[in-house]
Enzyme design. Structure first.
Site, PDB file in Angstrom:
ATOM      1  CE  LYS A 143      -2.669   6.856  -1.754  1.00  0.00           C
ATOM      2  NZ  LYS A 143      -3.899   7.104  -2.554  1.00  0.00           N
ATOM      3  CE1 TYR A 192      -3.488   2.781   0.381  1.00  0.00           C
ATOM      4  CE2 TYR A 192      -2.204   3.416   2.301  1.00  0.00           C
ATOM      5  CZ  TYR A 192      -3.193   3.695   1.373  1.00  0.00           C
ATOM      6  OH  TYR A 192      -3.868   4.891   1.430  1.00  0.00           O
TER       7      TYR A 192
HETATM    8  N1  NAI Z   1      -8.687   6.288   5.008  1.00  0.00           N
HETATM    9  C1  NAI Z   1      -7.569   6.930   5.359  1.00  0.00           C
HETATM   10  O1  NAI Z   1      -7.238   7.050   6.555  1.00  0.00           O
HETATM   11  C2  NAI Z   1      -6.704   7.534   4.307  1.00  0.00           C
HETATM   12  C3  NAI Z   1      -6.972   7.421   2.940  1.00  0.00           C
HETATM   13  N2  NAI Z   1      -6.143   8.011   2.018  1.00  0.00           N
HETATM   14  C4  NAI Z   1      -6.424   7.930   0.576  1.00  0.00           C
HETATM   15  O2  NAI Z   1      -7.690   8.517   0.344  1.00  0.00           O
HETATM   16  C5  NAI Z   1      -8.313   7.883  -0.760  1.00  0.00           C
HETATM   17  C6  NAI Z   1      -9.717   7.468  -0.357  1.00  0.00           C
HETATM   18  O3  NAI Z   1      -9.622   6.551   0.709  1.00  0.00           O
HETATM   19  P1  NAI Z   1     -10.885   6.075   1.527  1.00  0.00           P
HETATM   20  O4  NAI Z   1     -12.036   6.953   1.216  1.00  0.00           O
HETATM   21  O5  NAI Z   1     -10.476   5.859   2.917  1.00  0.00           O
HETATM   22  O6  NAI Z   1     -11.099   4.636   0.870  1.00  0.00           O
HETATM   23  P2  NAI Z   1     -12.424   3.957   0.328  1.00  0.00           P
HETATM   24  O7  NAI Z   1     -12.096   2.540   0.056  1.00  0.00           O
HETATM   25  O8  NAI Z   1     -13.575   4.246   1.220  1.00  0.00           O
HETATM   26  O9  NAI Z   1     -12.666   4.730  -1.039  1.00  0.00           O
HETATM   27  C7  NAI Z   1     -11.983   4.433  -2.215  1.00  0.00           C
HETATM   28  C8  NAI Z   1     -12.968   4.454  -3.356  1.00  0.00           C
HETATM   29  O10 NAI Z   1     -12.257   4.144  -4.559  1.00  0.00           O
HETATM   30  C9  NAI Z   1     -13.040   3.240  -5.292  1.00  0.00           C
HETATM   31  N3  NAI Z   1     -12.208   2.386  -6.121  1.00  0.00           N
HETATM   32  C10 NAI Z   1     -11.381   1.398  -5.704  1.00  0.00           C
HETATM   33  N4  NAI Z   1     -10.834   0.793  -6.756  1.00  0.00           N
HETATM   34  C11 NAI Z   1     -11.301   1.426  -7.852  1.00  0.00           C
HETATM   35  C12 NAI Z   1     -11.111   1.252  -9.245  1.00  0.00           C
HETATM   36  N5  NAI Z   1     -10.329   0.283  -9.725  1.00  0.00           N
HETATM   37  N6  NAI Z   1     -11.748   2.086 -10.096  1.00  0.00           N
HETATM   38  C13 NAI Z   1     -12.569   3.048  -9.624  1.00  0.00           C
HETATM   39  N7  NAI Z   1     -12.816   3.245  -8.333  1.00  0.00           N
HETATM   40  C14 NAI Z   1     -12.182   2.438  -7.458  1.00  0.00           C
HETATM   41  C15 NAI Z   1     -13.769   2.384  -4.260  1.00  0.00           C
HETATM   42  O11 NAI Z   1     -14.920   1.766  -4.817  1.00  0.00           O
HETATM   43  C16 NAI Z   1     -14.088   3.421  -3.203  1.00  0.00           C
HETATM   44  O12 NAI Z   1     -15.352   4.005  -3.421  1.00  0.00           O
HETATM   45  C17 NAI Z   1      -7.423   6.730  -1.170  1.00  0.00           C
HETATM   46  O13 NAI Z   1      -6.687   7.107  -2.306  1.00  0.00           O
HETATM   47  C18 NAI Z   1      -6.508   6.534   0.021  1.00  0.00           C
HETATM   48  O14 NAI Z   1      -5.258   6.021  -0.367  1.00  0.00           O
HETATM   49  C19 NAI Z   1      -5.077   8.736   2.410  1.00  0.00           C
HETATM   50  C20 NAI Z   1      -4.766   8.882   3.722  1.00  0.00           C
HETATM   51  C21 NAI Z   1      -5.546   8.294   4.779  1.00  0.00           C
HETATM   52  C1  LIG Z   2      -2.544  -3.024  16.976  1.00  0.00           C
HETATM   53  C2  LIG Z   2      -4.005  -2.695  17.100  1.00  0.00           C
HETATM   54  C3  LIG Z   2      -4.367  -2.658  18.550  1.00  0.00           C
HETATM   55  O1  LIG Z   2      -5.577  -2.093  18.901  1.00  0.00           O
HETATM   56  C4  LIG Z   2      -4.328  -1.382  16.427  1.00  0.00           C
HETATM   57  C5  LIG Z   2      -4.261  -1.492  14.923  1.00  0.00           C
HETATM   58  C6  LIG Z   2      -4.626  -0.190  14.320  1.00  0.00           C
HETATM   59  C7  LIG Z   2      -4.409  -0.188  12.803  1.00  0.00           C
HETATM   60  C8  LIG Z   2      -5.480  -1.012  12.132  1.00  0.00           C
HETATM   61  C9  LIG Z   2      -4.367   1.273  12.323  1.00  0.00           C
HETATM   62  C10 LIG Z   2      -3.236   2.048  12.998  1.00  0.00           C
HETATM   63  C11 LIG Z   2      -2.782   3.117  12.024  1.00  0.00           C
HETATM   64  C12 LIG Z   2      -3.758   3.029  10.888  1.00  0.00           C
HETATM   65  C13 LIG Z   2      -3.329   3.565   9.507  1.00  0.00           C
HETATM   66  C14 LIG Z   2      -2.914   5.026   9.606  1.00  0.00           C
HETATM   67  O2  LIG Z   2      -3.932   5.806  10.199  1.00  0.00           O
HETATM   68  C15 LIG Z   2      -2.522   5.614   8.286  1.00  0.00           C
HETATM   69  C16 LIG Z   2      -3.288   5.170   7.116  1.00  0.00           C
HETATM   70  C17 LIG Z   2      -3.211   5.932   5.983  1.00  0.00           C
HETATM   71  C18 LIG Z   2      -3.806   5.546   4.776  1.00  0.00           C
HETATM   72  O3  LIG Z   2      -3.530   6.117   3.730  1.00  0.00           O
HETATM   73  C19 LIG Z   2      -4.755   4.409   4.746  1.00  0.00           C
HETATM   74  C20 LIG Z   2      -5.157   3.930   6.105  1.00  0.00           C
HETATM   75  C21 LIG Z   2      -3.976   3.855   7.077  1.00  0.00           C
HETATM   76  C22 LIG Z   2      -2.982   2.849   6.519  1.00  0.00           C
HETATM   77  C23 LIG Z   2      -4.473   3.427   8.489  1.00  0.00           C
HETATM   78  C24 LIG Z   2      -4.985   1.960   8.462  1.00  0.00           C
HETATM   79  C25 LIG Z   2      -5.289   1.401   9.851  1.00  0.00           C
HETATM   80  C26 LIG Z   2      -4.103   1.534  10.813  1.00  0.00           C
HETATM   81  C27 LIG Z   2      -2.935   0.676  10.328  1.00  0.00           C
END
Ligand code: NAI
Ligand SMILES: C[C@@H](CO)CCC[C@@H](C)[C@H]1CC[C@H]2[C@@H]3[C@H](O)CC4=CC(=O)CC[C@]4(C)[C@H]3CC[C@]12C
Length: 369
Positions: free
Chosen positions: A163, A159
């Site tokens: 990214k 992952y």
């Molecule tokens: N959730 C988090 O804590 C973080 C997320 N991100 C980034 O933010 C973005 C959104 O993440 P989330 O909303 O958490 O994930 P999510 O899984 O809820 O949303 C991702 C969306 O992309 C769509 N998708 C996946 N594969 C696809 C494909 N082949 N074609 C078209 N659409 C596709 C999925 O159907 C989904 O709706 C991602 O790029 C992720 O890497 C960055 C930092 C933190």
């Molecule tokens: C060891 C467990 C005991 O309770 C706790 C495990 C927590 C993990 C599942 C999360 C801890 C940190 C998270 C990640 C972090 O917030 C940064 C992220 C950035 C992204 O772009 C995608 C999501 C994630 C990797 C996020 C995923 C869940 C954790 C690894």
């Protein structure tokens, strides 16, 4: 970008617009971008809530498609002024293969860039991640760092690797000529761990707590800080960047910005308790209940089990060596680059972010409130 005070003219495309963050970006654009004429929402799986957005003044066009399919991406991008590329495969639990993660996150991003070039779309915003920086494989802390803080960004997990590669593609594409001769302007936003309404991992922790009679067990020392940011503020930052990118192309083009707000610096578990606590869950222990070496052993056993069981069943527990290292390594940001470059201020205070997230947890199945 053509602009008019009266007649909305702009066409935006949001890839991954039906995901956790994507939905917030879509709704925020409809609320706060008055120049919008059409909003295209591109996703592998279209959500039913898109239906209710069709009644407003902006044309909302739902496009079911796959970012790995170049022709589908080109068709969706053609005629749009701004692309917000949020689609991604977020998998740190081993649900998808490394190859699939690479195809979606890297090849998908390359397809979006090429589509912009081919169709003459000039503005591209990429949702990157703090993970392109760290925590790294050595578990070095990143304490209140900013975009210029030196850090050895070395990864092995598919992952963060994907990214980082995708972000690099986006930044290198800045300045390339799009069809028509104008330069492509790109930038990348790096959210820390996002929380808020719709957050699947928060839902998983809540359900786990319910299964253990309303208790969660501390595994990580309270002193390990993990950066978190509210989803509404991440969405707001995307909207602002999209709005400002044309006027400030020279300053913002090719730049990266951490996504930040006033959410407090806490451990991953203590932070979650800010929401799960008011919903009836308790975190047991002021110190980790198990020694770290035992957690490492359990995480390694989980990884081994996942590998052994793969031909029969997909075993994807929360705890694996990667998630343990993530949760157990301090990674927090402190920066004002987004404020300096495009006037970003969080739209939601910590109190509002917290209240909204608690309200959402309370609506989840099994909630006592
Ligand atoms: N959730 C988090 O804590 C973080 C997320 N991100 C980034 O933010 C973005 C959104 O993440 P989330 O909303 O958490 O994930 P999510 O899984 O809820 O949303 C991702 C969306 O992309 C769509 N998708 C996946 N594969 C696809 C494909 N082949 N074609 C078209 N659409 C596709 C999925 O159907 C989904 O709706 C991602 O790029 C992720 O890497 C960055 C930092 C933190
Ligand atoms: C060891 C467990 C005991 O309770 C706790 C495990 C927590 C993990 C599942 C999360 C801890 C940190 C998270 C990640 C972090 O917030 C940064 C992220 C950035 C992204 O772009 C995608 C999501 C994630 C990797 C996020 C995923 C869940 C954790 C690894």
């Amino acid at each position: 970008m053509a602009e008019s005070a009266q007649v909305p003219t702009l066409v935006y495309l949001v890839t991954g617009g039906c995901g956790f963050l994507g939905e917030h970006i879509v709704r925020m654009l409809l609320e706060r971008e008055p120049r919008l004429r059409e909003l295209r929402v591109f996703d592998l799986h279209l959500s039913p809530w898109l239906e209710e957005l069709q009644t407003g003044p902006v044309q909302v066009t739902a496009i079911q498609g796959d970012v790995t399919q170049a022709h589908q991406v080109t068709a969706a991008v053609a005629g749009s002024h701004v692309v917000i590329h949020t689609a991604g495969l977020v998998d740190v639990f081993g649900k998808a293969s490394p190859k699939t993660i690479h195809q979606v996150n890297v090849q998908g991003t390359q397809n979006v860039i090429e589509a912009c070039i081919r169709t003459g779309t000039q503005f591209l915003i990429y949702t990157s991640s703090m993970e392109v920086v760290g925590p790294n494989v050595k578990g070095h802390p990143f304490y209140r760092g900013n975009e210029d803080t030196p850090y050895e960004a070395v990864h092995r997990h598919p992952y963060p690797c994907s990214k980082a590669l995708a972000e690099q593609l986006v930044l290198e594409a800045n300045g390339r000529k799009v069809n028509g001769g104008l330069p492509l302007v790109t930038c990348a936003l790096r959210p820390t761990g996002i929380y808020g309404e719709g957050h699947q991992i928060m839902r998983d922790f809540y359900n786990q707590g319910l299964r253990f009679g309303g208790r969660l067990f501390r595994a990580i020392p309270a002193s390990v800080e993990h950066g978190r940011v509210y989803v509404g503020n991440v969405a707001w930052m995307h909207v602002l960047v999209a709005r400002e990118l044309e006027q400030r192309a020279a300053l913002m083009g090719g730049q990266v910005y951490f996504c930040y707000d006033k959410s407090p610096y806490k451990s991953y578990e203590d932070f979650n308790m800010e929401f799960l606590g008011p919903c009836g869950l308790r975190l047991i222990g002021t110190h980790p209940l198990l020694p770290y070496w035992l957690l490492v052993l359990l995480a390694t056993l989980n990884a081994l089990l996942q590998w052994l069981l793969r031909p029969l069943v997909l075993y994807t527990p929360l705890l694996n060596p990667y998630t343990l290292a993530m949760a157990n390594t301090t990674f927090t940001v402190s920066t004002n680059k987004a404020q300096r470059h495009f006037g970003y201020k969080p739209l939601f205070s910590w109190e509002e972010s917290k209240a909204r997230t608690i309200l959402w947890v309370q609506t989840l199945e099994g909630s006592a409130r």
